[in-house]
Enzyme design. Sequence first.
Site, mmCIF file in Angstrom:
data_model
loop_
_atom_site.group_PDB
_atom_site.id
_atom_site.type_symbol
_atom_site.label_atom_id
_atom_site.label_comp_id
_atom_site.label_asym_id
_atom_site.label_seq_id
_atom_site.Cartn_x
_atom_site.Cartn_y
_atom_site.Cartn_z
ATOM 1 N N PHE A 9 0.829 -1.199 0.000
ATOM 2 C CA PHE A 9 0.000 0.000 0.000
ATOM 3 C C PHE A 9 0.864 1.249 0.000
ATOM 4 C CE2 PHE A 9 -3.154 -2.923 1.796
ATOM 5 C CZ PHE A 9 -4.350 -2.476 1.225
ATOM 6 N N ASP A 10 0.561 2.156 -0.915
ATOM 7 C CA ASP A 10 1.033 3.525 -0.771
ATOM 8 C C ASP A 10 0.321 4.101 0.450
ATOM 9 O OD1 ASP A 10 2.127 6.099 -1.496
ATOM 10 O OD2 ASP A 10 0.160 6.593 -2.330
ATOM 11 N N LEU A 11 0.863 5.189 1.019
ATOM 12 C CA LEU A 11 0.245 5.789 2.203
ATOM 13 C C LEU A 11 -0.603 7.009 1.829
ATOM 14 C CD1 LEU A 11 -0.164 5.972 5.244
ATOM 15 C CD2 LEU A 11 2.064 7.128 5.417
#
Length: 230
Positions: A9-11
């Site tokens: 996951f990107d944040l």
Amino acid sequence: MSKYKVILFDLDGTLTDPKVGITKSVQYALGKMGISVTTLDQLDSFIGPPLKDSFSELYHFNSEEVEQAIQLYRERFVEHGMYENEVYESIPELLHSLKGQGKSLVIATSKPTVFAEKILQYFKLDSYFDLIVGSNLDGTRSAKTDIIQYILDVKKDCTLEDFIMIGDRKHDIIGANNTGIDSIGVTYGYGSHSELMDSEPTYIVHTVKEIGELLLERCEITSANQHQKF
């Protein structure tokens, strides 16, 4: 059940909406350098990419100016900006469900690792993640390709087919393509639909619910060399 075992996951723009904290911190840095920005919407492009790239490309700063701008940005971000942030609706439930099905969850962000860790702890999301990987404070390992490759090197027991990257900007999708893994472009963040499509993700989704429908469904998903919407 989805074939993917390791979910990256990107944040910013994927798990959380960091607009206020990031744009106000950029505004602060630019103001200290004599550049007045009155509308925060003008600074949305800073959400996602490495700061050094954004300051260089959007304001044509040289290397010394970029370093100065980043230090000024961090002055405000560390004190206030990282907490001027909101978790997108249904993200905790999604992470809980993925973890419950035995998925390994990993953060892959261009934000410095130390800041990502503090944000996840603040919002009580850190316990869902087996690994949190971001950039270094000195600016190294800020490209998403390098970040994803680092994660692949850590999880050597997995095959490329086990991984999928989820993000809202082209950098997330390009990083996934460069390292040979699948990707999901999410349109609810800060990348436009055209930006994501041009970077050729494996899948495009528009809501957090659709991420769950893709990753938690019982039937096997095959892309058949085309982008799928769920």
